[in-house]
Design a protein around this motif. Structure first.
Motif, PDB file in Angstrom:
ATOM      1  N   VAL A 167       3.237 -56.910 -20.664  1.00 23.23           N
ATOM      2  CA  VAL A 167       3.718 -57.419 -21.951  1.00 23.23           C
ATOM      3  C   VAL A 167       4.151 -56.255 -22.837  1.00 23.23           C
ATOM      4  CG1 VAL A 167       3.041 -58.606 -24.069  1.00 23.23           C
ATOM      5  CG2 VAL A 167       2.418 -59.575 -21.848  1.00 23.23           C
ATOM      6  N   GLY A 168       3.389 -55.194 -22.871  1.00 30.37           N
ATOM      7  CA  GLY A 168       3.747 -54.007 -23.653  1.00 30.37           C
ATOM      8  C   GLY A 168       3.623 -54.234 -25.147  1.00 30.37           C
ATOM      9  N   GLY A 169       2.936 -53.332 -25.814  1.00 26.78           N
ATOM     10  CA  GLY A 169       2.816 -53.382 -27.262  1.00 26.78           C
ATOM     11  C   GLY A 169       1.743 -54.324 -27.795  1.00 26.78           C
ATOM     12  N   ILE A 170       1.097 -55.055 -26.933  1.00 28.65           N
ATOM     13  CA  ILE A 170       0.064 -55.987 -27.379  1.00 28.65           C
ATOM     14  C   ILE A 170      -1.298 -55.301 -27.293  1.00 28.65           C
ATOM     15  CG2 ILE A 170      -0.271 -57.044 -25.090  1.00 28.65           C
ATOM     16  CD1 ILE A 170      -0.642 -59.751 -26.574  1.00 28.65           C
ATOM     17  N   SER A 171      -2.094 -55.472 -28.334  1.00 28.86           N
ATOM     18  CA  SER A 171      -3.431 -54.876 -28.322  1.00 28.86           C
ATOM     19  C   SER A 171      -4.354 -55.708 -27.429  1.00 28.86           C
ATOM     20  CB  SER A 171      -4.006 -54.834 -29.739  1.00 28.86           C
ATOM     21  OG  SER A 171      -4.299 -56.142 -30.194  1.00 28.86           O
ATOM     22  N   GLN A 172      -5.448 -55.098 -27.038  1.00 28.48           N
ATOM     23  CA  GLN A 172      -6.433 -55.799 -26.213  1.00 28.48           C
ATOM     24  C   GLN A 172      -6.952 -57.027 -26.949  1.00 28.48           C
ATOM     25  OE1 GLN A 172      -9.343 -53.260 -24.395  1.00 28.48           O
ATOM     26  NE2 GLN A 172     -10.788 -54.926 -24.067  1.00 28.48           N
ATOM     27  N   LYS A 173      -7.240 -56.876 -28.237  1.00 31.63           N
ATOM     28  CA  LYS A 173      -7.764 -57.981 -29.039  1.00 31.63           C
ATOM     29  C   LYS A 173      -6.745 -59.122 -29.135  1.00 31.63           C
ATOM     30  CE  LYS A 173      -9.575 -59.226 -33.535  1.00 31.63           C
ATOM     31  NZ  LYS A 173      -9.869 -58.821 -34.895  1.00 31.63           N
ATOM     32  N   MET A 174      -5.479 -58.784 -29.371  1.00 25.94           N
ATOM     33  CA  MET A 174      -4.457 -59.823 -29.499  1.00 25.94           C
ATOM     34  C   MET A 174      -4.223 -60.536 -28.172  1.00 25.94           C
ATOM     35  SD  MET A 174      -2.545 -61.679 -31.285  1.00 25.94           S
ATOM     36  CE  MET A 174      -2.685 -60.887 -32.865  1.00 25.94           C
ATOM     37  N   LEU A 175      -4.253 -59.795 -27.074  1.00 27.59           N
ATOM     38  CA  LEU A 175      -4.087 -60.424 -25.764  1.00 27.59           C
ATOM     39  C   LEU A 175      -5.257 -61.359 -25.476  1.00 27.59           C
ATOM     40  CD1 LEU A 175      -2.558 -60.882 -23.163  1.00 27.59           C
ATOM     41  CD2 LEU A 175      -3.594 -58.795 -22.244  1.00 27.59           C
ATOM     42  N   THR A 176      -6.461 -60.925 -25.789  1.00 32.07           N
ATOM     43  CA  THR A 176      -7.639 -61.771 -25.593  1.00 32.07           C
ATOM     44  C   THR A 176      -7.514 -63.051 -26.408  1.00 32.07           C
ATOM     45  OG1 THR A 176      -9.060 -59.873 -25.135  1.00 32.07           O
ATOM     46  CG2 THR A 176     -10.157 -61.890 -25.865  1.00 32.07           C
ATOM     47  N   THR A 177      -7.141 -62.919 -27.672  1.00 31.37           N
ATOM     48  CA  THR A 177      -6.974 -64.076 -28.555  1.00 31.37           C
ATOM     49  C   THR A 177      -5.890 -65.017 -28.032  1.00 31.37           C
ATOM     50  OG1 THR A 177      -7.688 -62.778 -30.457  1.00 31.37           O
ATOM     51  CG2 THR A 177      -6.430 -64.780 -30.926  1.00 31.37           C
ATOM     52  N   THR A 178      -4.774 -64.454 -27.611  1.00 31.01           N
ATOM     53  CA  THR A 178      -3.662 -65.250 -27.098  1.00 31.01           C
ATOM     54  C   THR A 178      -4.063 -65.995 -25.830  1.00 31.01           C
ATOM     55  OG1 THR A 178      -2.054 -63.712 -28.062  1.00 31.01           O
ATOM     56  CG2 THR A 178      -1.260 -65.147 -26.304  1.00 31.01           C
ATOM     57  N   LEU A 179      -4.718 -65.294 -24.917  1.00 26.10           N
ATOM     58  CA  LEU A 179      -5.145 -65.927 -23.674  1.00 26.10           C
ATOM     59  C   LEU A 179      -6.162 -67.042 -23.914  1.00 26.10           C
ATOM     60  CD1 LEU A 179      -5.359 -62.786 -21.389  1.00 26.10           C
ATOM     61  CD2 LEU A 179      -3.823 -64.743 -21.065  1.00 26.10           C
ATOM     62  N   GLY A 213       5.740 -65.050 -13.576  1.00 28.18           N
ATOM     63  CA  GLY A 213       5.946 -64.291 -12.347  1.00 28.18           C
ATOM     64  C   GLY A 213       4.775 -64.368 -11.386  1.00 28.18           C
ATOM     65  N   GLY A 214       3.673 -64.970 -11.819  1.00 29.31           N
ATOM     66  CA  GLY A 214       2.513 -65.108 -10.938  1.00 29.31           C
ATOM     67  C   GLY A 214       1.229 -64.655 -11.596  1.00 29.31           C
ATOM     68  N   THR A 215       0.146 -64.789 -10.873  1.00 29.72           N
ATOM     69  CA  THR A 215      -1.198 -64.456 -11.339  1.00 29.72           C
ATOM     70  C   THR A 215      -1.317 -62.965 -11.637  1.00 29.72           C
ATOM     71  OG1 THR A 215      -2.068 -66.238  -9.992  1.00 29.72           O
ATOM     72  CG2 THR A 215      -3.646 -64.579 -10.713  1.00 29.72           C
ATOM     73  N   LEU A 216      -1.983 -62.636 -12.750  1.00 26.51           N
ATOM     74  CA  LEU A 216      -2.193 -61.237 -13.126  1.00 26.51           C
ATOM     75  C   LEU A 216      -3.597 -61.032 -13.661  1.00 26.51           C
ATOM     76  CD1 LEU A 216       1.127 -60.484 -15.050  1.00 26.51           C
ATOM     77  CD2 LEU A 216       0.477 -59.593 -12.815  1.00 26.51           C
ATOM     78  N   ARG A 217      -4.101 -59.831 -13.465  1.00 26.40           N
ATOM     79  CA  ARG A 217      -5.357 -59.420 -14.085  1.00 26.40           C
ATOM     80  C   ARG A 217      -5.059 -59.008 -15.524  1.00 26.40           C
ATOM     81  NH1 ARG A 217      -8.698 -55.729  -9.990  1.00 26.40           N
ATOM     82  NH2 ARG A 217     -10.211 -56.016 -11.648  1.00 26.40           N
ATOM     83  N   PHE A 218      -6.115 -58.917 -16.333  1.00 28.19           N
ATOM     84  CA  PHE A 218      -5.962 -58.651 -17.760  1.00 28.19           C
ATOM     85  C   PHE A 218      -5.123 -57.401 -18.024  1.00 28.19           C
ATOM     86  CE2 PHE A 218      -7.150 -56.973 -21.876  1.00 28.19           C
ATOM     87  CZ  PHE A 218      -7.142 -58.093 -22.681  1.00 28.19           C
ATOM     88  N   ASN A 219      -5.511 -56.273 -17.431  1.00 26.57           N
ATOM     89  CA  ASN A 219      -4.792 -55.027 -17.713  1.00 26.57           C
ATOM     90  C   ASN A 219      -3.370 -55.032 -17.152  1.00 26.57           C
ATOM     91  OD1 ASN A 219      -6.597 -53.631 -19.377  1.00 26.57           O
ATOM     92  ND2 ASN A 219      -7.817 -53.001 -17.619  1.00 26.57           N
ATOM     93  N   GLU A 220      -3.160 -55.709 -16.038  1.00 27.42           N
ATOM     94  CA  GLU A 220      -1.800 -55.842 -15.508  1.00 27.42           C
ATOM     95  C   GLU A 220      -0.936 -56.611 -16.509  1.00 27.42           C
ATOM     96  OE1 GLU A 220      -2.589 -56.150 -10.690  1.00 27.42           O
ATOM     97  OE2 GLU A 220      -2.793 -57.968 -11.903  1.00 27.42           O
ATOM     98  N   LEU A 221      -1.502 -57.667 -17.057  1.00 28.07           N
ATOM     99  CA  LEU A 221      -0.786 -58.478 -18.041  1.00 28.07           C
ATOM    100  C   LEU A 221      -0.524 -57.683 -19.314  1.00 28.07           C
ATOM    101  CD1 LEU A 221       0.364 -61.228 -18.800  1.00 28.07           C
ATOM    102  CD2 LEU A 221      -1.955 -61.963 -19.394  1.00 28.07           C
ATOM    103  N   ARG A 222      -1.531 -56.949 -19.758  1.00 27.39           N
ATOM    104  CA  ARG A 222      -1.389 -56.147 -20.980  1.00 27.39           C
ATOM    105  C   ARG A 222      -0.280 -55.105 -20.827  1.00 27.39           C
ATOM    106  NH1 ARG A 222      -5.924 -52.257 -23.139  1.00 27.39           N
ATOM    107  NH2 ARG A 222      -4.756 -51.283 -24.777  1.00 27.39           N
ATOM    108  N   HIS A 223      -0.236 -54.429 -19.688  1.00 24.80           N
ATOM    109  CA  HIS A 223       0.810 -53.421 -19.462  1.00 24.80           C
ATOM    110  C   HIS A 223       2.184 -54.071 -19.309  1.00 24.80           C
ATOM    111  CE1 HIS A 223      -1.927 -50.086 -19.377  1.00 24.80           C
ATOM    112  NE2 HIS A 223      -2.667 -50.667 -18.445  1.00 24.80           N
TER     113      HIS A 223
END
Length: 124
Positions: free
Chosen positions: A48-60, A36-46
Motif C-alpha cells: 500500500v505504501g505510506g500507510i502507518s501500522q496503526k492506520m492499516l490495523t484500523t482499516t483492516l 491481487g490475493g492473500t497477503l500478510r500484514f507487512n506485505e500489505l503495508r509495504h
C-alpha cells in the motif's frame, strides 16, 4: 406503519455509513491491493505504501467487521496472520477498481480544473 420519508431517511443513513467506510482512501487502496490475493500484514503495508501500522490495523479491522476481509491466524511461532478478500470484498473490488481506473484516466482533467478554479479565486 412508518411514513415513507422516515424509511428513506433510515436508508440514507445506512448507505452513508457504508460509503463512509468504503470511500476512505486507505480502504480503497487496501481492497485494491488485496484484489491481487492473500497477503500478510507487512506485505500489505509495504504494497500500500505510506500507510502507518496503526492506520492499516484500523482499516483492516473495519473491513473485517463489515465482512469484506477475513483474517486468518496460523498457529506458528511467531503467529502468521494473513488477510484476504471475502466474496463480498471481491464484489466491492469491482466498483473500487472502476473508480481507480476512472481517477487514473482523469488526473489531468481534474488537475486542470483545480488550477482554473484556484486562478479564478485569486483574480476575484
Amino acid at each position: 406503519m412508518k411514513p415513507r420519508h422516515l424509511h428513506l431517511s433510515e436508508d440514507c443513513r445506512a448507505v452513508s455509513d457504508i460509503l463512509q467506510h468504503i470511500g476512505d482512501k486507505w480502504t480503497v487502496l487496501v481492497v485494491s491491493t488485496l484484489g491481487g490475493g492473500t497477503l500478510r500484514f507487512n506485505e500489505l503495508r509495504h504494497a500500500v505504501g505510506g500507510i502507518s501500522q496503526k492506520m492499516l490495523t484500523t482499516t483492516l479491522r473495519g473491513l473485517e467487521r463489515d465482512g469484506f476481509v477475513t483474517r486468518t491466524v496460523h498457529p506458528t511461532i511467531p503467529p502468521k496472520v494473513e488477510y484476504e478478500l471475502t466474496d463480498l470484498g471481491r464484489e466491492l473490488l469491482v466498483p473500487v477498481s472502476a473508480l481507480g481506473t476512472w481517477a487514473r484516466g482523469n488526473i489531468d482533467r481534474v488537475q486542470a480544473a483545480r488550477i482554473r478554479f484556484d486562478l479564478s479565486r485569486e483574480e476575484a
